[in-house]
Design a protein around this motif. Sequence first.
Motif, PDB file in Angstrom:
ATOM      1  N   ASP A 167       0.807  -1.224   0.000  1.00  0.00           N
ATOM      2  CA  ASP A 167       0.000   0.000   0.000  1.00  0.00           C
ATOM      3  C   ASP A 167       0.835   1.266   0.000  1.00  0.00           C
ATOM      4  OD1 ASP A 167      -2.445  -1.599   0.316  1.00  0.00           O
ATOM      5  OD2 ASP A 167      -1.517  -2.083   2.231  1.00  0.00           O
ATOM      6  N   LEU A 168       1.988   1.209   0.661  1.00  0.00           N
ATOM      7  CA  LEU A 168       2.838   2.400   0.753  1.00  0.00           C
ATOM      8  C   LEU A 168       4.289   1.931   0.841  1.00  0.00           C
ATOM      9  CD1 LEU A 168       3.101   5.488   1.139  1.00  0.00           C
ATOM     10  CD2 LEU A 168       2.797   5.126   3.595  1.00  0.00           C
ATOM     11  N   TYR A 169       5.101   2.388  -0.093  1.00  0.00           N
ATOM     12  CA  TYR A 169       6.522   2.001  -0.086  1.00  0.00           C
ATOM     13  C   TYR A 169       7.353   3.275  -0.096  1.00  0.00           C
ATOM     14  CZ  TYR A 169       9.950  -1.776  -0.605  1.00  0.00           C
ATOM     15  OH  TYR A 169      10.931  -2.721  -0.368  1.00  0.00           O
ATOM     16  N   LEU A 170       8.288   3.356   0.833  1.00  0.00           N
ATOM     17  CA  LEU A 170       9.080   4.581   1.013  1.00  0.00           C
ATOM     18  C   LEU A 170      10.559   4.299   0.765  1.00  0.00           C
ATOM     19  CD1 LEU A 170       7.593   5.659   4.514  1.00  0.00           C
ATOM     20  CD2 LEU A 170       6.649   6.145   2.238  1.00  0.00           C
ATOM     21  N   ILE A 171      11.281   5.283   0.289  1.00  0.00           N
ATOM     22  CA  ILE A 171      12.757   5.198   0.303  1.00  0.00           C
ATOM     23  C   ILE A 171      13.169   5.542   1.739  1.00  0.00           C
ATOM     24  CG2 ILE A 171      14.918   6.076  -0.608  1.00  0.00           C
ATOM     25  CD1 ILE A 171      13.439   6.898  -3.145  1.00  0.00           C
ATOM     26  N   HIS A 172      13.877   4.636   2.410  1.00  0.00           N
ATOM     27  CA  HIS A 172      14.088   4.760   3.858  1.00  0.00           C
ATOM     28  C   HIS A 172      14.941   5.991   4.234  1.00  0.00           C
ATOM     29  CE1 HIS A 172      14.138   1.964   7.612  1.00  0.00           C
ATOM     30  NE2 HIS A 172      14.105   3.221   7.986  1.00  0.00           N
ATOM     31  N   GLY A 222       1.272  -1.103 -10.918  1.00  0.00           N
ATOM     32  CA  GLY A 222       0.247  -1.600  -9.998  1.00  0.00           C
ATOM     33  C   GLY A 222       0.788  -2.452  -8.861  1.00  0.00           C
ATOM     34  N   VAL A 223       2.109  -2.531  -8.734  1.00  0.00           N
ATOM     35  CA  VAL A 223       2.712  -3.333  -7.656  1.00  0.00           C
ATOM     36  C   VAL A 223       2.684  -2.546  -6.343  1.00  0.00           C
ATOM     37  CG1 VAL A 223       4.865  -4.425  -6.901  1.00  0.00           C
ATOM     38  CG2 VAL A 223       4.194  -4.518  -9.314  1.00  0.00           C
ATOM     39  N   LEU A 224       2.848  -1.246  -6.439  1.00  0.00           N
ATOM     40  CA  LEU A 224       2.803  -0.355  -5.274  1.00  0.00           C
ATOM     41  C   LEU A 224       1.620   0.584  -5.422  1.00  0.00           C
ATOM     42  CD1 LEU A 224       6.602   0.543  -5.083  1.00  0.00           C
ATOM     43  CD2 LEU A 224       5.378  -1.244  -3.826  1.00  0.00           C
ATOM     44  N   ARG A 225       0.890   0.782  -4.327  1.00  0.00           N
ATOM     45  CA  ARG A 225      -0.280   1.652  -4.433  1.00  0.00           C
ATOM     46  C   ARG A 225       0.122   3.115  -4.262  1.00  0.00           C
ATOM     47  NH1 ARG A 225      -5.263   1.260  -0.317  1.00  0.00           N
ATOM     48  NH2 ARG A 225      -3.838   2.623   0.812  1.00  0.00           N
ATOM     49  N   SER A 226       0.711   3.435  -3.118  1.00  0.00           N
ATOM     50  CA  SER A 226       1.224   4.794  -2.902  1.00  0.00           C
ATOM     51  C   SER A 226       2.728   4.703  -2.688  1.00  0.00           C
ATOM     52  CB  SER A 226       0.582   5.423  -1.665  1.00  0.00           C
ATOM     53  OG  SER A 226      -0.801   5.614  -1.876  1.00  0.00           O
ATOM     54  N   ILE A 227       3.429   5.752  -3.069  1.00  0.00           N
ATOM     55  CA  ILE A 227       4.885   5.759  -2.901  1.00  0.00           C
ATOM     56  C   ILE A 227       5.305   7.062  -2.215  1.00  0.00           C
ATOM     57  CG2 ILE A 227       5.401   4.166  -4.786  1.00  0.00           C
ATOM     58  CD1 ILE A 227       6.000   6.560  -6.573  1.00  0.00           C
ATOM     59  N   GLY A 228       6.402   6.952  -1.473  1.00  0.00           N
ATOM     60  CA  GLY A 228       6.860   8.127  -0.744  1.00  0.00           C
ATOM     61  C   GLY A 228       8.306   7.986  -0.320  1.00  0.00           C
ATOM     62  N   THR A 229       8.674   8.851   0.599  1.00  0.00           N
ATOM     63  CA  THR A 229      10.067   8.920   1.032  1.00  0.00           C
ATOM     64  C   THR A 229      10.105   8.960   2.560  1.00  0.00           C
ATOM     65  OG1 THR A 229       9.872  11.318   0.819  1.00  0.00           O
ATOM     66  CG2 THR A 229      10.892  10.140  -1.014  1.00  0.00           C
ATOM     67  N   SER A 230      11.294   8.808   3.079  1.00  0.00           N
ATOM     68  CA  SER A 230      11.493   8.956   4.514  1.00  0.00           C
ATOM     69  C   SER A 230      12.819   9.677   4.722  1.00  0.00           C
ATOM     70  CB  SER A 230      11.513   7.570   5.184  1.00  0.00           C
ATOM     71  OG  SER A 230      11.749   7.706   6.562  1.00  0.00           O
ATOM     72  N   ASN A 231      12.844  10.595   5.646  1.00  0.00           N
ATOM     73  CA  ASN A 231      14.059  11.341   5.988  1.00  0.00           C
ATOM     74  C   ASN A 231      14.578  12.177   4.820  1.00  0.00           C
ATOM     75  OD1 ASN A 231      14.367  10.179   8.723  1.00  0.00           O
ATOM     76  ND2 ASN A 231      14.697   8.268   7.604  1.00  0.00           N
ATOM     77  N   PHE A 232      13.717  12.549   3.883  1.00  0.00           N
ATOM     78  CA  PHE A 232      14.139  13.396   2.774  1.00  0.00           C
ATOM     79  C   PHE A 232      14.065  14.857   3.204  1.00  0.00           C
ATOM     80  CE2 PHE A 232      14.318  11.212  -1.582  1.00  0.00           C
ATOM     81  CZ  PHE A 232      14.740  10.009  -1.042  1.00  0.00           C
TER      82      PHE A 232
END
Length: 277
Positions: A102-107, A130-140
């Motif tokens: 549902d949500l995959y982030l760059i750590h 369609g493999v990832l629903r939402s995408i985002g970042t972390s510590n950016f």
Amino acid sequence: MIANHVLNDGHQLPALGFGTYPVRGRDGVESLVSALRTGYRLIDSAVNYENEGTVGEAIRRAGVPREQLVVTSKLPGRHHAYASATTCVYESLYRLGLESIDLYLIHWPNPLTDRYVEAWQALVDLQRAGVLRSIGTSNFLPEHLDRIIAVTGVTPAVNQVELHPYFPQAEQREVHERLGIRTESWGPLGQAGSLLQEPVITGIAGELGRTPAQVVLRWHLQLGSVPLPKASSAARQAENLAVFDFELDEAQVAAITALRRTDGRLGDADPATHEEY
Ligand code: NDP
């Protein structure tokens, strides 16, 4: 009931989630099943927590309908190269035992290694597939966000950053607001250090008949940031979720924000220099 935010890609994100570091193994599954049955619907995991299997097992056991859940994982620094990032996402999927994440982030951006743009392009393509629903970042930091948006034209739905009253991140939150990025708070309880004994917080808790952790979590909600508290026991899990039926007034929010420290980070992980693989 947990309220939901609508992300910039149209998908929903619960206003509060469950942190899973270091929730692993048999005890970890029990703790996560308890969290899911208590009502958590947003789960924060990562490849580097080595617990995607635990999360998947807990989801299968808890009996919560899959479509109610927002399962998060994160790409580690050692997999920022495009092909490696793509493979890593599929490995997360297989370990979780899910059809999509549902949500995959760059750590972490790892700016010295400087391959986070490639990593972002891989997540963008996996979202289109369609493999990832939402995408985002972390510590950016703002400059990392500006760069991936400029190169790919795709704005992260979420940026998960360290955020708590010692480190309220006003400028970073303003940047997120301007770009339409939802903030998530890691270490939301200050990792249960001195924060929960701060007289400002215990005082407000006493006035409202709430616990210090509830007051801090309510502060996050009122900033518009999604806190991800980790708690082992069912009692604390329930305590941390019971924050949707009271409000802090403006003066209370301001008093908590005023606890900020010049460098309020819990550790020394400044994303401008911290490299994590
Ligand atoms: P938190 O601020 O969530 O603090 C967790 C600590 O608080 C634990 O020791 C827990 O103890 C204690 N606690 C929980 N509830 C209460 C309560 N009601 N009263 C008193 N103490 C309480 O810190 P985390 O570092 O765990 O951050 C949360 C999550 O954020 C992580 O689990 C992880 O998912 C994510 N994270 C992401 C990072 C990133 O780089 N993106 C970095 C760090 C964390 P106990 O478990 O014993 O109940």
